[in-house]
Design an enzyme around this catalytic site. Structure first.
Site, short mmCIF file in Angstrom:
data_model
loop_
_atom_site.label_atom_id
_atom_site.label_comp_id
_atom_site.label_asym_id
_atom_site.label_seq_id
_atom_site.Cartn_x
_atom_site.Cartn_y
_atom_site.Cartn_z
N HIS A 257 0.85 -1.19 0.00
CA HIS A 257 0.00 0.00 0.00
C HIS A 257 0.88 1.24 0.00
O HIS A 257 1.85 1.30 0.76
CB HIS A 257 -0.90 -0.02 1.23
N ARG A 273 -6.06 9.98 -0.54
CA ARG A 273 -5.78 10.43 -1.90
C ARG A 273 -7.07 10.55 -2.69
O ARG A 273 -7.21 11.43 -3.52
CB ARG A 273 -4.79 9.47 -2.58
#
Ligand SMILES: Cc1cc2nc3c(=O)[nH]c(=O)nc-3n(C[C@H](O)[C@H](O)[C@H](O)COP(=O)(O)OP(=O)(O)OC[C@H]3O[C@@H](n4cnc5c(N)ncnc54)[C@H](O)[C@@H]3O)c2cc1C
Ligand code: SF4
Ligand code: SF4
Ligand code: FES
Lengths: 647, 241
Positions: A257, A273
């Site tokens: 990740h 994000r």
């Protein structure tokens, strides 16, 4: 020795296990669930960002449908997925979300009117539609054409698991917590239950059942540096591997990740994000648009993690006492957003690393997060080669994720998989009879008792924590984001040696009860052997696909490697056996994903020929009969009407 | 300057016959950003292999690791040693069944509470896979989520005087759970039914309102608000009877 019987034994009380148990209980099957910890503490509770379903209620999801979701998933998988399974998933995800709403999940919903958001680093205003007000809304995640990730703030796993467990309580399904399944009871291709150790008092108990379901989650902790909970040590996949007949698939497909925080490796969600957070380097320069002009920070995870690593290798990382990292910037999202929709993230940063995301940059780096691979099952969730054994959730390779899973697709998989596979388990169980062979159970239980006695009574031997640290050191060094033949060879050599040493462990304390050191010692062989499968699978796969990225073989090779790795360990003292099966029926022909490097070797065989060999070849590898033939759930070429739109 | 920390840890193993509860002391050097999770693992791996404690997420999310740290119930994983003096006393949470050393059985207690309060949406409606979901105002969803955020760590019960005196007391966590469902329009239980559930000495009437729970809750749940919401709601019910 105590023997406990039921119709269905579910090992694992996370979202996948509980949803499957509920499906069985609703079909009047007697179910028992086992868990290492109280069910609500299962790792599903830690999922933050949300789960994907193409409800299309938010204006930025308008026009979404299961076909577009399916396209994103197959491309995300780098064509490693079983496209039919991905289709079953995408078709049912919207139903599963609505069902969870019905059961009580307080989903965030659409608020009509204008709203300021950040898209590709820029402020924008979107206007939500009045007619969608109050329906389940969605946020952006990586690798998706639409905003599709349903959420409750950034505590989605928590609310969905609590709601699921409420239902388990309502249906009166017993959960035996603080129990660890150590070994499956099986003979002649049929599974009969499991040998279990109580983590309360150390008692060894056998559970016998018509059907056994493994839903034990990921193995991330084998890497040491991982976003996973400390209980995620791969004990469930080890149950399958120990049988010698059930294969673990695609173990080399490991997800890193992009945003584990430094230090501590705790995850901050992709939702950061999705909601407009950006990545910066040592010069506080936003580098992702240079690499990925279209998707930028929201390319798929494998791509973003690689780009980050690439950028750090160019000397653009931030040096720190805890190693190199990059920055994530959320400051522009503002206090209001960071203390509501990203509140867990805010609290994690404040409490664990003393960083206030409202005013400061967050130190992040790619961190081991998810395993695409796992226990290989057919589309009904039935394990290869072992009747009466099912698996689902992160521990399984049902295979909608192939070589890279999309954020938000895993949590959704647990619930959709539980709904679909749970029903199949119930169907199977109704027809099955239980041969309560107590001698067989005792035989398997004795193996565990002997193992324990040996661990305690060996006069001298290896220290289990040292072995554990050696395993993770090797994986972190040589089986990480970028891989090479040299590194992987070093890793396989080292790990094979550790596998041998795990047979000679000495446990210092013989304290009765849970004995934490003994618990770890009982897991260590499984950890070492799975680490070896990851490294060896990666060494042999001489291509780059999704999260498996070989510096010496940068191309995705659809001619040679459009297949799934299957690994079994028939002789516990020998070496594992690797075979390969086709990925499944192809409907969307292999092509460019739309992000990342486009380095490919095309397949020479025609799609028709590839598809023709699937049923026969998969059967050879141990796929059990499915309730419907292969392909019934994969309508042909529906994607053709959507490809223009998703461009 | 690097400190040497002295951990004084409560030890007791109920699986050993006649085991004596005692306190043992372990010394470790303090490293930057050390938390109680890492410290306890180091102690276990280097000094006391049989030391029992519970951690799962190590991120302040799962509620496994509540313990008494220098007299205060809180999450071990989220507690930095730099916020503590050199002498650190660790005890298991009171109120819950002891499983060994710092490990207590919060899971079984919370399952009991869920059963007792029937902690699920009570509805006559069947789920229709074809139908659109029922609409909910986002503000209401957020309000329910505020209560839903409880991680069942048990800190509030450990800090509550009433709970120590009355073992059947629902505690802040139990009352909060009721509040969560009263707020939820999908739950069709009537005010009378809610009244039955909470208006007892084990429920709101047992609560003395000093809000120790609010003070220790690591998730900063709006417990005060939830309690007054329940009280307000219930104050209207007897009149109707
Ligand atoms: C920090 C974090 C955040 C995430 N966020 C997201 C997200 O936002 N969206 C998304 O889609 N995915 C997310 N994921 C991935 C997703 O949460 C997991 O893949 C998913 O929850 C796994 O669910 P599960 O039911 O398969 O397993 P788990 O929830 O891990 O449950 C496993 C269960 O098995 C039990 N168990 C294990 N071994 C044994 C044994 N030997 N005997 C008995 N019981 C056993 C455990 O006690 C537990 O009850 C996240 C993952 C992490 C690590
Ligand atoms: S207010 Fe006091 S008595 Fe009431 S639940 Fe909280 S701590 Fe217990
Ligand atoms: S109310 Fe707070 S202190 Fe009590 S159990 Fe829930 S999270 Fe813990
Ligand atoms: S370990 Fe999960 S809250 Fe501390």
């Amino acid at each position: 020795m105590r023997v406990i019987t039921s119709d269905v034994l579910v090992i694992g009380a996370g979202l996948a296990g509980e949803r499957a148990a509920i499906a069985c209980a609703k079909e009047e099957q007697e179910v028992i669930i086992l868990s290492l910890v109280p069910p609500r503490r299962s790792h599903s509770s830690a999922a933050q960002g949300g789960m994907q379903a193409s409800l299309g209620n938010s204006i930025k999801g308008k026009g979404d449908n299961p076909t577009i979701h399916w396209l994103d998933t197959v491309k995300g998988s780098d064509w490693g997925a079983d496209q039919e399974v991905a289709r079953i998933f995408a078709d049912n995800a919207p139903i599963a979300m609505r069902e969870m709403a019905h059961f009580g999940v307080p989903w965030n919903t659409v608020e009509a009117g204008p709203r300021d958001v950040y898209i590709k680093g820029k402020k924008a205003t979107i206007v939500e539609e009045k007619e969608k007000e109050g329906l389940i809304t969605a946020r952006a995640f990586g690798g998706t054409a639409k905003w599709r990730t349903c959420y409750t703030s950034d505590g989605t796993g928590h609310t969905v698991l609590y709601t699921m467990d409420n239902l388990v309580v309502q249906l009166g399904i017993p959960v035996h917590d603080r129990m660890e399944a150590l070994q499956l009871i099986h003979a002649d291709g049929r599974c009969y239950g499991a040998v279990v150790r109580s983590l309360r008092d150390g008692e060894i108990i056998t559970y016998l059942a018509k059907s056994t379901v493994i839903a034990t989650g990921g193995y991330g902790r084998i890497y040491g540096e991982s976003t996973n909970a400390v209980i995620n040590e791969g004990t469930g996949s080890w149950l399958a591997l120990q049988t010698g007949v059930v294969p673990l698939a695609n173990m080399e497909a490991v997800q890193f990740h992009p945003t584990g925080i430094v230090p501590t490796d705790i995850l901050v969600t992709e939702g950061c994000r999705g909601d407009g957070g950006i990545l910066l380097d040592v010069d506080e320069y936003r580098f992702m648009p240079d690499y990925e002009p279209d998707k930028q920070e929201l390319a798929s995870r494998d791509v973003v993690s690689r780009r980050m690593k690439e950028h750090m290798l160019k000397g653009k990382g931030v040096k720190s006492p805890y190693g190199e990292h990059l920055w994530m910037d959320l400051r522009h999202l503002g206090k209001e957003h960071l203390t509501t929709e990203l509140r867990e993230v805010h609290d994690i940063c404040m409490y664990f690393i003393g960083v206030n995301p409202i005013t400061d940059l967050i130190p992040v780096r790619p961190t081991q997060h998810y395993s695409m691979g796992g226990i290989r099952v057919n589309k009904d969730g039935h394990a290869y080669n072992l009747e009466g054994l099912f698996a689902l959730g992160e521990v399984a390779c049902w295979d909608m994720h192939g070589f890279n899973r999309l954020g938000g697709n895993s949590l959704a998989e647990t619930v959709v998989g539980g709904m679909i596979i749970g029903k199949k388990v119930a169907e199977y169980t109704k027809k099955a009879s239980l041969k309560t062979d107590k001698t067989l159970a005792e035989q398997f239980a004795k193996k565990e008792q002997d193992k324990t006695a040996l661990l305690l009574n060996t006069p001298e031997g290896e220290n289990v924590y040292k072995l554990r640290d050696e395993i993770s050191a090797i994986l972190i060094k040589d089986v990480h984001i970028f891989r090479t033949e040299e590194g992987l060879t070093r890793a396989t050599d080292g790990l094979l040696d550790i596998v041998k040493r795990t047979k000679n462990v000495k446990v210092q304390s013989s304290a009765p009860g849970m004995n934490p050191e003994l618990s770890t010692a009982l897991r260590i062989e499984g950890m070492a052997k799975q680490a070896y499968l990851i490294a060896k699978g990666g060494l042999d796969r001489t291509e780059s696909r999704g999260a498996h990225s070989r510096e010496d073989y940068p191309k995705r090779d659809d001619n040679k490697w459009l297949n799934r790795t299957l690994a079994r360990w028939p002789d516990p003292d020998g070496e594992p056996v690797f075979t390969y099966e086709p990925v499944g029926l192809l409907d969307l022909p292999p092509g460019y994903r739309g992000y990342g490097d486009d380095l490919r070797e095309d397949m020479k065989m025609s799609i028709e020929d590839y598809n023709k060999k699937i049923p026969g070849e998969q059967k050879q590898h141990g796929r059990l009969e499915t309730s419907e033939p292969i392909g019934t759930k994969l309508p042909k070429e529906m994607w053709k009407s959507e490809v223009k739109e998703t461009k | 300057m690097e400190r040497t920390l002295k951990f004084k840890i409560f030890r007791y193993n109920p699986n050993i016959e006649n085991d004596k509860p005692r306190v043992e002391t372990f010394k470790i050097n303090e490293t930057p950003r050390l938390n109680v999770f890492t410290a306890l693992n180091r102690i276990r791996e280097e000094q006391a292999p049989d030391l029992m404690f519970d951690f799962v997420c190590r991120a302040g999310i799962c509620g496994s690791c509540a313990m008494m740290i220098n007299g205060r119930p809180t999450l071990g994983c989220r507690t930095l040693t730099s916020d503590l003096p050199e002498n650190i006393e660790l005890y298991p949470l009171p109120f819950f069944k002891m499983l060994g050393d710092l490990s207590v059985d919060t899971g079984i207690w919370f399952r009991g509470i869920s059963e007792q309060l029937e902690s699920w949406v009570h509805t006559q409606k069947e789920f229709d896979p074809e139908a659109q979901e029922e609409r909910m105002d986002n503000a209401l969803a957020n309000k329910i989520y505020e209560s839903e955020r409880c991680i069942e760590c048990g800190c509030c019960l450990a800090g509550c005087a009433t709970a120590q005196a009355y073992p059947n007391f629902l505690g802040a966590a139990g009352l909060n759970r009721i509040g969560r469902f009263i707020m939820d329009p999908r739950d069709q239980r009537t005010d009378e039914e809610w009244f039955e559930l909470v208006s007892t000495d084990e429920g709101v009437f047992g609560c003395i309102g000093m809000m120790a729970c609010d003070d220790v809750c690591p998730k900063e749940l709006p417990l005060l608000e939830v309690f007054s919401y329940i009280r307000r709601k219930m104050s209207t019910v007897p009149l109707k009877r």
